[in-house]
Design an enzyme around this catalytic site. Sequence first.
Site, PDB file in Angstrom:
ATOM      1  N   ARG A  21       0.831  -1.207   0.000  1.00  0.00           N
ATOM      2  CA  ARG A  21       0.000   0.000   0.000  1.00  0.00           C
ATOM      3  C   ARG A  21       0.858   1.245   0.000  1.00  0.00           C
ATOM      4  O   ARG A  21       0.564   2.216  -0.682  1.00  0.00           O
ATOM      5  CB  ARG A  21      -0.949  -0.002   1.198  1.00  0.00           C
ATOM      6  N   ASP A  50       0.679  -6.494  -3.336  1.00  0.00           N
ATOM      7  CA  ASP A  50      -0.747  -6.272  -3.080  1.00  0.00           C
ATOM      8  C   ASP A  50      -1.371  -5.573  -4.283  1.00  0.00           C
ATOM      9  O   ASP A  50      -0.675  -5.256  -5.246  1.00  0.00           O
ATOM     10  CB  ASP A  50      -0.960  -5.485  -1.773  1.00  0.00           C
ATOM     11  N   HIS A 120      -5.788 -10.185  -4.091  1.00  0.00           N
ATOM     12  CA  HIS A 120      -4.904  -9.039  -3.795  1.00  0.00           C
ATOM     13  C   HIS A 120      -3.786  -8.932  -4.829  1.00  0.00           C
ATOM     14  O   HIS A 120      -2.617  -8.739  -4.479  1.00  0.00           O
ATOM     15  CB  HIS A 120      -4.309  -9.179  -2.383  1.00  0.00           C
ATOM     16  N   GLU A 184      -8.873 -13.136   1.348  1.00  0.00           N
ATOM     17  CA  GLU A 184      -9.780 -12.193   0.690  1.00  0.00           C
ATOM     18  C   GLU A 184      -9.774 -12.327  -0.834  1.00  0.00           C
ATOM     19  O   GLU A 184      -9.456 -11.389  -1.554  1.00  0.00           O
ATOM     20  CB  GLU A 184      -9.407 -10.759   1.100  1.00  0.00           C
ATOM     21  N   TRP A 256      -5.965 -14.558  11.306  1.00  0.00           N
ATOM     22  CA  TRP A 256      -6.080 -13.087  11.378  1.00  0.00           C
ATOM     23  C   TRP A 256      -7.503 -12.627  11.665  1.00  0.00           C
ATOM     24  O   TRP A 256      -7.697 -11.590  12.283  1.00  0.00           O
ATOM     25  CB  TRP A 256      -5.536 -12.443  10.097  1.00  0.00           C
ATOM     26  N   TYR A 281      -3.559  -6.240  15.396  1.00  0.00           N
ATOM     27  CA  TYR A 281      -3.492  -5.385  14.210  1.00  0.00           C
ATOM     28  C   TYR A 281      -3.075  -3.985  14.656  1.00  0.00           C
ATOM     29  O   TYR A 281      -3.866  -3.223  15.198  1.00  0.00           O
ATOM     30  CB  TYR A 281      -4.835  -5.400  13.449  1.00  0.00           C
ATOM     31  N   TRP A 331      -0.447  -3.020   8.619  1.00  0.00           N
ATOM     32  CA  TRP A 331      -0.934  -2.697   7.266  1.00  0.00           C
ATOM     33  C   TRP A 331      -0.760  -1.200   7.062  1.00  0.00           C
ATOM     34  O   TRP A 331      -0.935  -0.404   8.000  1.00  0.00           O
ATOM     35  CB  TRP A 331      -2.399  -3.114   7.129  1.00  0.00           C
TER      36      TRP A 331
END
Length: 392
Positions: A21, A50, A120, A184, A256, A281, A331
Amino acid sequence: AVQILDEPEYRYRGMHLDVGRHFFSTDFIKKYIDIIALHNLNTFHWHLTDDQGWRIEIKKYPKLTEIGSKRKESLLNDGPGKFDGKPYGGFYTQEEVKDIIEYAAERYITVIPEIDLPGHINSALAAYPDLGCTGGPYEVATTYGVHKEVLCVGNEQSLRFAKDVLSEIIELFSSHYIHVGGDECPRDRWQQCPKCQALIHNNGWKDTKEHKAEDKLQSYFMTEVERFVNSKGRQIIGWDEILEGDVSKTAIVMSWRGKTGGIKGAKRGNEVVMVPNDYAYFDYYQSKDVDKEPFSIGGFVDVAKVYSLNPTEGLTAEEGKKIIGVQANLWAEYITTFSHAQYMLLPRMAALAEVAWTPQEAREYSNFLNRAKLLTQRYEALGYNFAKHILQ
Ligand code: ACM
Ligand code: ZN
Protein backbone atom coordinates in the site's frame (compact mmCIF):
# COMPACT_ATOMS: atom_id res chain seq x y z
CA ALA A 1 28.95 -14.72 38.40
CA VAL A 2 25.51 -15.54 37.23
CA GLN A 3 23.83 -17.99 34.93
CA ILE A 4 20.67 -16.91 33.18
CA LEU A 5 18.21 -19.57 32.09
CA ASP A 6 15.63 -18.14 29.74
CA GLU A 7 13.66 -19.35 26.77
CA PRO A 8 10.76 -18.02 24.79
CA GLU A 9 7.28 -19.46 25.14
CA TYR A 10 6.93 -19.47 21.35
CA ARG A 11 9.49 -20.18 18.66
CA TYR A 12 7.80 -17.90 16.09
CA ARG A 13 7.76 -14.28 17.26
CA GLY A 14 6.83 -12.10 14.34
CA MET A 15 6.23 -8.59 13.13
CA HIS A 16 4.74 -7.92 9.72
CA LEU A 17 4.97 -4.93 7.41
CA ASP A 18 2.84 -4.11 4.37
CA VAL A 19 4.91 -2.41 1.68
CA GLY A 20 2.24 -2.88 -1.00
CA ARG A 21 0.00 0.00 0.00
CA HIS A 22 2.97 2.26 0.66
CA PHE A 23 6.54 1.63 -0.34
CA PHE A 24 9.26 2.04 2.27
CA SER A 25 12.96 2.53 1.52
CA THR A 26 15.61 -0.06 2.36
CA ASP A 27 16.88 2.36 5.02
CA PHE A 28 13.38 2.37 6.60
CA ILE A 29 13.26 -1.44 6.45
CA LYS A 30 16.60 -1.72 8.28
CA LYS A 31 15.43 0.64 11.00
CA TYR A 32 12.21 -1.36 11.26
CA ILE A 33 14.31 -4.51 11.71
CA ASP A 34 16.28 -2.72 14.46
CA ILE A 35 13.01 -2.15 16.33
CA ILE A 36 12.04 -5.80 15.91
CA ALA A 37 15.46 -6.80 17.28
CA LEU A 38 15.17 -4.43 20.25
CA HIS A 39 12.01 -6.34 21.25
CA ASN A 40 13.60 -9.79 20.88
CA LEU A 41 11.26 -10.89 18.13
CA ASN A 42 12.80 -13.22 15.57
CA THR A 43 10.70 -12.98 12.42
CA PHE A 44 10.03 -10.19 9.94
CA HIS A 45 7.04 -10.98 7.71
CA TRP A 46 7.48 -8.84 4.60
CA HIS A 47 4.18 -8.40 2.71
CA LEU A 48 5.70 -7.65 -0.69
CA THR A 49 2.76 -7.65 -3.08
CA ASP A 50 -0.75 -6.27 -3.08
CA ASP A 51 -3.39 -4.70 -5.32
CA GLN A 52 -1.76 -1.27 -4.96
CA GLY A 53 1.79 -2.29 -5.81
CA TRP A 54 4.17 -5.16 -6.63
CA ARG A 55 7.34 -4.39 -4.70
CA ILE A 56 9.93 -7.05 -5.56
CA GLU A 57 11.97 -7.56 -8.71
CA ILE A 58 11.18 -10.85 -10.45
CA LYS A 59 13.62 -11.39 -13.30
CA LYS A 60 11.38 -13.67 -15.36
CA TYR A 61 8.49 -11.17 -15.23
CA PRO A 62 10.03 -7.68 -15.55
CA LYS A 63 6.66 -5.97 -16.06
CA LEU A 64 5.70 -6.83 -12.47
CA THR A 65 7.91 -3.94 -11.40
CA GLU A 66 7.96 -1.89 -14.66
CA ILE A 67 4.16 -1.65 -14.56
CA GLY A 68 2.95 -3.32 -11.36
CA SER A 69 5.02 -1.25 -8.92
CA LYS A 70 3.44 2.04 -10.05
CA ARG A 71 -0.02 3.48 -9.57
CA LYS A 72 -1.43 6.64 -11.04
CA GLU A 73 -2.33 8.27 -7.73
CA SER A 74 -2.98 7.59 -4.05
CA LEU A 75 -5.76 8.25 -1.60
CA LEU A 76 -5.03 11.16 0.68
CA ASN A 77 -4.17 10.22 4.21
CA ASP A 78 -6.67 12.40 6.03
CA GLY A 79 -9.78 10.38 5.40
CA PRO A 80 -11.37 8.32 2.69
CA GLY A 81 -12.36 9.60 -0.70
CA LYS A 82 -9.86 12.14 -2.05
CA PHE A 83 -6.88 11.41 -4.30
CA ASP A 84 -3.57 13.27 -4.53
CA GLY A 85 -3.30 13.03 -8.34
CA LYS A 86 0.41 12.09 -8.12
CA PRO A 87 2.01 8.96 -9.62
CA TYR A 88 3.41 6.71 -6.89
CA GLY A 89 5.70 3.70 -6.96
CA GLY A 90 8.71 1.79 -5.74
CA PHE A 91 10.19 -1.69 -5.51
CA TYR A 92 13.19 -3.58 -4.15
CA THR A 93 15.79 -5.09 -6.45
CA GLN A 94 16.90 -8.62 -5.66
CA GLU A 95 20.30 -7.22 -4.63
CA GLU A 96 18.59 -4.91 -2.12
CA VAL A 97 16.56 -7.81 -0.80
CA LYS A 98 19.72 -9.88 -0.25
CA ASP A 99 21.23 -7.01 1.69
CA ILE A 100 18.12 -6.74 3.89
CA ILE A 101 18.07 -10.50 4.57
CA GLU A 102 21.73 -10.34 5.63
CA TYR A 103 21.12 -7.30 7.82
CA ALA A 104 18.25 -9.10 9.52
CA ALA A 105 20.25 -12.32 9.97
CA GLU A 106 23.00 -10.40 11.77
CA ARG A 107 20.26 -9.46 14.26
CA TYR A 108 18.93 -13.05 14.52
CA ILE A 109 15.84 -12.21 12.51
CA THR A 110 14.44 -14.39 9.75
CA VAL A 111 12.75 -12.61 6.88
CA ILE A 112 9.65 -14.39 5.58
CA PRO A 113 8.48 -13.11 2.21
CA GLU A 114 4.80 -12.99 1.29
CA ILE A 115 3.53 -13.21 -2.26
CA ASP A 116 -0.23 -12.84 -1.92
CA LEU A 117 -2.11 -15.37 -4.09
CA PRO A 118 -4.60 -15.70 -5.81
CA GLY A 119 -6.32 -12.47 -4.68
CA HIS A 120 -4.90 -9.04 -3.80
CA ILE A 121 -3.12 -9.19 -7.13
CA ASN A 122 -4.32 -6.27 -9.29
CA SER A 123 -0.72 -5.03 -9.58
CA ALA A 124 0.34 -8.26 -11.33
CA LEU A 125 -2.78 -8.30 -13.49
CA ALA A 126 -2.04 -4.76 -14.67
CA ALA A 127 1.34 -6.06 -15.84
CA TYR A 128 0.14 -9.41 -17.23
CA PRO A 129 -3.59 -9.08 -18.02
CA ASP A 130 -3.80 -12.60 -19.51
CA LEU A 131 -3.57 -13.93 -15.95
CA GLY A 132 -7.02 -12.52 -15.10
CA CYS A 133 -10.38 -14.09 -15.96
CA THR A 134 -11.53 -11.23 -18.23
CA GLY A 135 -8.15 -10.43 -19.78
CA GLY A 136 -8.39 -6.84 -18.58
CA PRO A 137 -7.40 -4.13 -19.08
CA TYR A 138 -6.46 -3.78 -15.42
CA GLU A 139 -4.92 -0.96 -13.41
CA VAL A 140 -2.75 -1.05 -10.31
CA ALA A 141 -5.38 -0.30 -7.67
CA THR A 142 -5.71 3.14 -6.10
CA THR A 143 -8.45 2.22 -3.65
CA TYR A 144 -8.18 -0.16 -0.69
CA GLY A 145 -10.33 -3.05 0.47
CA VAL A 146 -11.08 -6.31 -1.32
CA HIS A 147 -10.87 -6.23 -5.12
CA LYS A 148 -12.82 -8.61 -7.36
CA GLU A 149 -10.07 -9.00 -9.98
CA VAL A 150 -8.04 -12.11 -9.06
CA LEU A 151 -5.87 -14.71 -10.80
CA CYS A 152 -7.73 -16.92 -13.27
CA VAL A 153 -7.25 -20.37 -11.79
CA GLY A 154 -8.77 -21.98 -14.89
CA ASN A 155 -5.86 -20.65 -16.94
CA GLU A 156 -2.87 -22.93 -16.39
CA GLN A 157 -0.56 -19.97 -17.07
CA SER A 158 -1.55 -18.64 -13.62
CA LEU A 159 -0.10 -21.63 -11.84
CA ARG A 160 3.05 -21.43 -13.95
CA PHE A 161 3.31 -17.74 -13.04
CA ALA A 162 2.96 -18.51 -9.32
CA LYS A 163 5.59 -21.25 -9.49
CA ASP A 164 8.03 -19.10 -11.50
CA VAL A 165 7.69 -16.21 -9.04
CA LEU A 166 8.04 -18.52 -6.04
CA SER A 167 11.13 -20.15 -7.59
CA GLU A 168 12.92 -16.80 -7.57
CA ILE A 169 11.59 -16.02 -4.09
CA ILE A 170 12.80 -19.36 -2.72
CA GLU A 171 16.18 -18.83 -4.37
CA LEU A 172 16.48 -15.42 -2.73
CA PHE A 173 15.07 -16.03 0.76
CA SER A 174 16.49 -18.66 3.07
CA SER A 175 13.46 -18.81 5.40
CA HIS A 176 11.93 -22.25 5.88
CA TYR A 177 8.48 -20.67 5.64
CA ILE A 178 7.20 -18.97 2.50
CA HIS A 179 3.96 -16.99 2.90
CA VAL A 180 1.62 -17.43 -0.05
CA GLY A 181 -1.28 -15.24 1.10
CA GLY A 182 -4.65 -16.81 0.33
CA ASP A 183 -6.77 -14.11 1.97
CA GLU A 184 -9.78 -12.19 0.69
CA CYS A 185 -10.21 -13.76 -2.75
CA PRO A 186 -13.73 -13.12 -4.06
CA ARG A 187 -15.20 -15.76 -6.37
CA ASP A 188 -17.16 -13.32 -8.60
CA ARG A 189 -14.93 -13.54 -11.68
CA TRP A 190 -14.49 -17.31 -11.36
CA GLN A 191 -18.27 -17.76 -11.40
CA GLN A 192 -18.46 -16.01 -14.80
CA CYS A 193 -15.24 -17.29 -16.37
CA PRO A 194 -15.43 -20.08 -19.01
CA LYS A 195 -11.89 -21.30 -18.18
CA CYS A 196 -12.57 -21.47 -14.44
CA GLN A 197 -15.96 -23.14 -15.00
CA ALA A 198 -14.35 -25.67 -17.35
CA LEU A 199 -11.82 -26.63 -14.67
CA ILE A 200 -14.67 -27.09 -12.18
CA HIS A 201 -16.62 -29.18 -14.69
CA ASN A 202 -13.65 -31.35 -15.73
CA ASN A 203 -12.87 -32.14 -12.10
CA GLY A 204 -16.49 -32.81 -11.21
CA TRP A 205 -16.42 -30.27 -8.35
CA LYS A 206 -19.91 -29.57 -7.03
CA ASP A 207 -21.45 -27.21 -4.49
CA THR A 208 -21.68 -28.86 -1.06
CA LYS A 209 -23.34 -27.73 2.16
CA GLU A 210 -20.02 -26.20 3.30
CA HIS A 211 -18.37 -25.06 0.09
CA LYS A 212 -19.26 -23.67 -3.32
CA ALA A 213 -17.66 -25.33 -6.33
CA GLU A 214 -15.63 -22.12 -6.81
CA ASP A 215 -14.10 -22.57 -3.34
CA LYS A 216 -12.46 -25.68 -4.80
CA LEU A 217 -10.62 -23.45 -7.28
CA GLN A 218 -8.92 -21.68 -4.41
CA SER A 219 -8.06 -24.84 -2.50
CA TYR A 220 -6.87 -26.53 -5.72
CA PHE A 221 -4.62 -23.56 -6.50
CA MET A 222 -3.21 -23.24 -2.99
CA THR A 223 -2.63 -27.00 -2.79
CA GLU A 224 -0.68 -26.94 -6.06
CA VAL A 225 1.32 -23.97 -4.80
CA GLU A 226 2.02 -25.80 -1.55
CA ARG A 227 3.14 -28.94 -3.37
CA PHE A 228 5.57 -26.82 -5.36
CA VAL A 229 6.95 -25.02 -2.29
CA ASN A 230 7.31 -28.37 -0.49
CA SER A 231 9.19 -29.80 -3.49
CA LYS A 232 11.82 -27.10 -2.83
CA GLY A 233 12.11 -28.17 0.80
CA ARG A 234 10.09 -25.29 2.22
CA GLN A 235 6.72 -24.96 3.98
CA ILE A 236 3.86 -22.57 3.25
CA ILE A 237 2.12 -20.15 5.54
CA GLY A 238 -1.30 -18.91 4.47
CA TRP A 239 -3.94 -16.60 5.93
CA ASP A 240 -6.76 -18.48 7.65
CA GLU A 241 -8.90 -18.52 4.48
CA ILE A 242 -6.75 -21.49 3.36
CA LEU A 243 -8.93 -23.57 5.70
CA GLU A 244 -11.91 -22.99 3.37
CA GLY A 245 -11.34 -26.19 1.44
CA ASP A 246 -9.27 -29.14 2.50
CA VAL A 247 -5.83 -27.68 2.89
CA SER A 248 -3.04 -30.09 3.81
CA LYS A 249 -1.95 -30.58 7.42
CA THR A 250 1.51 -29.27 6.62
CA ALA A 251 0.38 -25.74 5.78
CA ILE A 252 0.86 -23.19 8.57
CA VAL A 253 -2.34 -21.26 9.28
CA MET A 254 -1.95 -17.57 10.06
CA SER A 255 -5.09 -16.71 12.02
CA TRP A 256 -6.08 -13.09 11.38
CA ARG A 257 -9.91 -13.00 11.49
CA GLY A 258 -9.76 -13.30 15.23
CA LYS A 259 -8.58 -16.57 16.75
CA THR A 260 -11.31 -18.66 15.11
CA GLY A 261 -9.25 -19.87 12.15
CA GLY A 262 -6.30 -20.66 14.39
CA ILE A 263 -8.43 -22.69 16.77
CA LYS A 264 -9.97 -24.60 13.87
CA GLY A 265 -6.53 -25.14 12.35
CA ALA A 266 -4.96 -26.38 15.59
CA LYS A 267 -7.88 -28.76 16.22
CA ARG A 268 -7.50 -30.32 12.76
CA GLY A 269 -3.74 -30.68 13.25
CA ASN A 270 -2.23 -27.68 11.45
CA GLU A 271 0.44 -25.53 13.04
CA VAL A 272 -0.75 -22.00 13.65
CA VAL A 273 0.60 -18.47 14.07
CA MET A 274 -1.86 -16.30 15.98
CA VAL A 275 -2.28 -12.79 14.55
CA PRO A 276 -5.88 -12.08 15.58
CA ASN A 277 -6.95 -8.69 14.28
CA ASP A 278 -8.72 -7.81 17.53
CA TYR A 279 -5.42 -8.15 19.47
CA ALA A 280 -2.59 -7.82 16.99
CA TYR A 281 -3.49 -5.39 14.21
CA PHE A 282 -1.27 -2.41 14.90
CA ASP A 283 -2.90 -0.41 12.11
CA TYR A 284 -5.94 -0.15 14.39
CA TYR A 285 -6.45 2.83 16.71
CA GLN A 286 -4.80 2.55 20.12
CA SER A 287 -7.10 5.10 21.74
CA LYS A 288 -10.87 5.62 21.67
CA ASP A 289 -10.22 9.34 21.34
CA VAL A 290 -9.72 8.93 17.60
CA ASP A 291 -9.83 12.66 16.82
CA LYS A 292 -6.46 13.00 18.57
CA GLU A 293 -4.92 10.08 16.66
CA PRO A 294 -3.45 9.90 13.15
CA PHE A 295 -6.15 8.77 10.71
CA SER A 296 -6.36 4.97 10.79
CA ILE A 297 -8.27 2.15 9.19
CA GLY A 298 -10.49 1.77 12.29
CA GLY A 299 -10.67 -0.79 15.08
CA PHE A 300 -9.33 -0.48 18.60
CA VAL A 301 -6.32 -2.33 20.01
CA ASP A 302 -4.59 -0.70 22.95
CA VAL A 303 -1.51 -1.96 24.80
CA ALA A 304 -3.64 -3.72 27.43
CA LYS A 305 -5.56 -5.55 24.72
CA VAL A 306 -2.38 -6.77 23.03
CA TYR A 307 -1.07 -7.92 26.42
CA SER A 308 -4.29 -9.84 27.12
CA LEU A 309 -3.82 -12.13 24.11
CA ASN A 310 -3.82 -15.75 25.22
CA PRO A 311 -2.74 -17.59 22.08
CA THR A 312 -3.93 -21.02 23.24
CA GLU A 313 -7.32 -20.02 24.65
CA GLY A 314 -10.03 -22.52 23.68
CA LEU A 315 -7.54 -25.32 23.08
CA THR A 316 -6.52 -28.38 25.09
CA ALA A 317 -2.88 -28.61 26.20
CA GLU A 318 -2.21 -31.01 23.33
CA GLU A 319 -3.91 -28.80 20.73
CA GLY A 320 -2.13 -25.77 22.20
CA LYS A 321 1.20 -27.25 21.10
CA LYS A 322 0.11 -26.51 17.54
CA ILE A 323 0.36 -22.78 18.21
CA ILE A 324 3.92 -22.07 17.14
CA GLY A 325 3.80 -18.37 17.76
CA VAL A 326 2.32 -14.92 17.58
CA GLN A 327 2.76 -11.91 15.37
CA ALA A 328 1.41 -8.41 14.92
CA ASN A 329 0.60 -6.86 11.56
CA LEU A 330 1.20 -3.36 10.33
CA TRP A 331 -0.93 -2.70 7.27
CA ALA A 332 0.05 0.56 5.64
CA GLU A 333 -2.95 2.01 3.83
CA TYR A 334 -2.65 5.14 5.94
CA ILE A 335 1.01 4.98 6.96
CA THR A 336 3.59 6.79 4.83
CA THR A 337 6.39 7.79 7.22
CA PHE A 338 8.78 6.00 9.58
CA SER A 339 7.72 8.28 12.40
CA HIS A 340 4.07 7.26 11.99
CA ALA A 341 5.04 3.58 11.77
CA GLN A 342 6.98 3.90 15.04
CA TYR A 343 3.95 5.48 16.68
CA MET A 344 1.78 2.52 15.66
CA LEU A 345 4.38 -0.04 16.80
CA LEU A 346 5.50 1.40 20.12
CA PRO A 347 4.85 0.39 22.81
CA ARG A 348 2.33 -2.17 21.53
CA MET A 349 5.26 -4.25 20.25
CA ALA A 350 6.56 -4.56 23.80
CA ALA A 351 3.27 -6.16 24.85
CA LEU A 352 3.45 -8.53 21.88
CA ALA A 353 7.03 -9.47 22.79
CA GLU A 354 5.95 -10.43 26.28
CA VAL A 355 3.06 -12.55 24.94
CA ALA A 356 5.64 -14.29 22.74
CA TRP A 357 8.22 -14.82 25.49
CA THR A 358 6.38 -15.29 28.77
CA PRO A 359 4.09 -18.17 29.73
CA GLN A 360 0.47 -17.13 30.19
CA GLU A 361 0.48 -17.90 33.94
CA ALA A 362 3.55 -15.71 34.52
CA ARG A 363 2.12 -12.63 32.85
CA GLU A 364 0.66 -9.76 34.83
CA TYR A 365 -0.34 -6.49 33.20
CA SER A 366 0.47 -4.02 36.00
CA ASN A 367 3.91 -5.55 36.37
CA PHE A 368 4.45 -5.28 32.63
CA LEU A 369 3.21 -1.70 32.63
CA ASN A 370 5.87 -0.58 35.10
CA ARG A 371 8.60 -2.13 32.98
CA ALA A 372 7.06 -0.79 29.76
CA LYS A 373 7.21 2.72 31.18
CA LEU A 374 10.93 2.24 31.77
CA LEU A 375 11.28 0.91 28.24
CA THR A 376 9.83 4.16 26.89
CA GLN A 377 12.94 5.90 28.26
CA ARG A 378 14.95 3.78 25.84
CA TYR A 379 12.60 4.78 23.05
CA GLU A 380 13.29 8.41 24.01
CA ALA A 381 17.03 7.82 23.99
CA LEU A 382 16.81 6.16 20.57
CA GLY A 383 14.73 9.04 19.24
CA TYR A 384 11.69 6.88 18.50
CA ASN A 385 8.25 8.38 18.15
CA PHE A 386 6.08 6.28 20.47
CA ALA A 387 2.48 6.44 21.71
CA LYS A 388 2.30 7.87 25.21
CA HIS A 389 -1.12 6.64 26.38
CA ILE A 390 0.36 4.25 28.96
CA LEU A 391 2.15 7.18 30.62
CA GLN A 392 -1.06 9.13 31.14
C1 ACM B 1 -5.60 -9.59 6.04
O1 ACM B 1 -5.66 -8.71 6.92
N1 ACM B 1 -6.28 -9.47 4.90
C2 ACM B 1 -4.79 -10.79 6.20
ZN1 ZN C 1 -10.96 -17.59 -14.75
